[in-house]
Design an enzyme around this catalytic site. Structure first.
Site, mmCIF file in Angstrom:
data_model
loop_
_atom_site.group_PDB
_atom_site.id
_atom_site.type_symbol
_atom_site.label_atom_id
_atom_site.label_comp_id
_atom_site.label_asym_id
_atom_site.label_seq_id
_atom_site.Cartn_x
_atom_site.Cartn_y
_atom_site.Cartn_z
ATOM 1 N N SER A 130 0.829 -1.211 0.000
ATOM 2 C CA SER A 130 0.000 0.000 0.000
ATOM 3 C C SER A 130 0.864 1.262 0.000
ATOM 4 C CB SER A 130 -0.958 -0.064 1.200
ATOM 5 O OG SER A 130 -2.010 0.843 1.039
ATOM 6 N N ASP B 210 -9.619 -5.318 -4.660
ATOM 7 C CA ASP B 210 -9.052 -4.033 -4.229
ATOM 8 C C ASP B 210 -9.381 -2.966 -5.270
ATOM 9 O OD1 ASP B 210 -7.493 -1.984 -3.220
ATOM 10 O OD2 ASP B 210 -5.590 -3.067 -3.399
ATOM 11 N N HIS C 267 -7.784 -5.626 -0.338
ATOM 12 C CA HIS C 267 -6.573 -4.817 -0.170
ATOM 13 C C HIS C 267 -5.811 -5.294 1.085
ATOM 14 C CE1 HIS C 267 -4.150 -1.166 -0.583
ATOM 15 N NE2 HIS C 267 -4.225 -1.050 0.736
#
Ligand SMILES: *[C@@H]1O[C@H](CO)[C@@H](O)[C@H](O)[C@H]1NC(C)=O
Length: 345
Positions: free
Chosen positions: A191, A287, A319
Site C-alpha cells: 500500500s 481491491d 486490499h
C-alpha cells in the site's frame, strides 16, 4: 462537512474493503459543524485518523506496538536500532536464527502500509509479517519507521526511507555487516509502503553510485491518477475522496497526477529508468487499487526498462489481505511468493 465526512468514510471502506460499521460517525450526528470549540473535528479519514481544530491528531488504529523479541514460531530474532539519533529514525531488524551462521543472507528493506498516516514496524501485524518473510527467505530484514503525516507531510516519509536505505548500505549495524549479502539488497512494501518503494527505486537511479537495489516488490501499491481507470470507476465519489486525502498527506502537491501518487502520469520520470533489476507487483482482485497495480506493471514492461517484471494477481482478495488476514491460505501463498522472490538470485 458532514458530506465530506461521509465521502471519506465511504472511501476508507472501499480502501480497506471493510463492511460499513453500524455506528459509524457518518450515520450519527456530526460534531464537525459545531464551530468554535477546540475539540471540533476539522478532518476525518476513517478508520484511520481524526484531526481537531486545536491541531490534535487522533489515530484510530495502528497505534499498538509489540517489542522486539525472539519469535519461537519462526526462530527469528528482532531488535530495534535507532539509525540516526539526530533525526530519531528507528528501524526494526530481523535475523533468522535457523539459517547457518556462516551463510550470507539477502537483505530486505521493508516499508509498511497505512495510508502514510498510521501503523509502524512495531504494529503486531507488521512485526508478524516480517517474522514470516525473514524466516521463509531466509532474509535479513530491516523494517523502517518512517515519519507519518499529517505531523510530517510527504516527502518526509520518502526522505526517512531514503536515509534508511543509505544507512543499510553503510553496513553500520553488526548484523548487516556480518550476515548481509550486499549483492542482494531488496526493497518492498504494501500500500503506502509500495508507493514509497517506487520512489526509492526512482531515487536509486537518480543518485549516482547507489545502483545497489536488486529487487523490488510492490504489494497493492497506493497509486492513483486524475482520470479514474478500471476498478476506480466503481464509485463516482472515489476520485474526489482520493484527491482530498492525497492533499492532506502531501500538501505541496498539485494533485493526483503528481508523479508521487501517479507514477505513470505525463510528468513522471520514465519507468525505463527504474533503479532496480527485478520487480514483482502483487494485486488483489477485490481491491479498488487493482487496476493501478496492473497499469504500473504493464507500463513498466513496455517502457524499455531492461529488468524483469512479474505480477501476482490474487482473485477474490481484499486490499492488504496478506497483512490483515495472514492465517488464510491465499495470504500464506502470497507471503511465500514474496519471500521466494527475495531469496532467488
Ligand atoms: C515511529 O514513527 C512515529 C511516526 O513518525 C513516531 O511517532 C514514533 O515515535 C516512532 N517510534 C520510534 C520508536 O521511534
Amino acid at each position: 462537512m458532514g458530506l465530506i465526512q461521509n465521502l471519506l468514510l465511504k472511501f476508507a471502506m472501499f480502501y480497506l474493503s471493510l463492511p460499513l460499521p453500524k455506528d459509524s460517525p457518518a450515520n450519527v450526528p456530526s460534531a464537525i459543524d459545531t464551530a468554535g470549540d477546540a475539540t471540533d473535528v476539522v478532518f476525518e479519514f476513517l478508520p484511520f485518523i481524526r484531526v481537531y481544530s486545536d491541531g490534535r491528531v487522533e489515530r484510530l488504529c495502528g497505534t499498538d506496538s509489540v517489542p522486539p523479541s525472539f519469535d519461537s514460531a519462526t526462530s527469528v530474532l528482532s531488535k530495534d536500532v535507532l539509525i540516526d539519533s539526530s533525526i530519531g529514525l528507528a528501524t526494526r531488524l530481523y535475523l533468522p536464527t535457523a539459517a547457518p551462521a556462516d551463510e550470507k543472507l539477502p537483505i530486505l528493506i521493508y516499508f509498511h502500509g497505512g495510508a502514510f498516516l498510521v501503523d509502524s514496524p512495531f504494529s503486531p501485524k507488521y512485526h508478524s509479517h516480517l517474522n514470516s518473510l525473514s524466516s521463509l527467505g531466509p532474509l535479513l530484514a530491516v523494517s523502517v519507521n518512517y515519519s507519518l503525516a499529517p505531523e510530517h507531510p510527504l516527502p518526509a516519509a520518502y526522505d526517512d526511507s531514503w536515509a534508511a536505505i543509505r544507512w543499510v548500505l553503510s553496513r553500520a549495524d553488526p548484523w548487516l555487516a556480518s550476515r548481509g549479502d550486499f549483492r542482494r539488497v531488496h526493497i518492498a512494501g504494501d500500500s503506502a509502503g509500495a508507493n514509497i518503494c517506487h520512489q526509492m527505486a526512482v531515487r536509486a537511479r537518480e543518485e549516482a553510485g547507489l545502483a545497489a537495489i536488486k529487487g523490488m516488490a510492490l504489494v497493492d501499491p497506493y497509486f492513483m491518477g486524475k482520470e479514474p481507470i478500471g476498478t476506480e470507476r466503481r464509485d463516482a465519489e472515489f476520485r474526489e475522496d482520493m484527491d482530498r486525502i492525497w492533499r492532506f498527506i502531501c500538501p505541496s502537491t498539485a494533485g493526483l497526477d503528481d508523479p508521487r501518487i501517479n507514477p505513470v502520469s505525463e510528468t513522471a520520470p520514465s519507468l525505463a529508468a527504474l533503479g532496480c533489476e527485478r520487480v514483482l507487483v502483487a494485486v488483489a482482485g477485490n481491491d479498488i487499487l487493482w487496476s493501478r497495480g496492473w497499469v504500473y506493471y504493464e507500463k513498466l514492461r513496455s517502457s524499455g526498462w531492461p529488468g524483469s517484471a512479474e505480477i501476482i494477481d490474487t482473485p477474490d482478495a481484499e486490499h492488504d489481505f496478506h497483512i490483515e488476514h495472514p492465517e488464510t491460505e491465499k495470504a500464506a501463498a502470497l507471503t511465500r511468493s514474496l519471500a521466494a522472490f527475495f531469496a532467488s538470485d
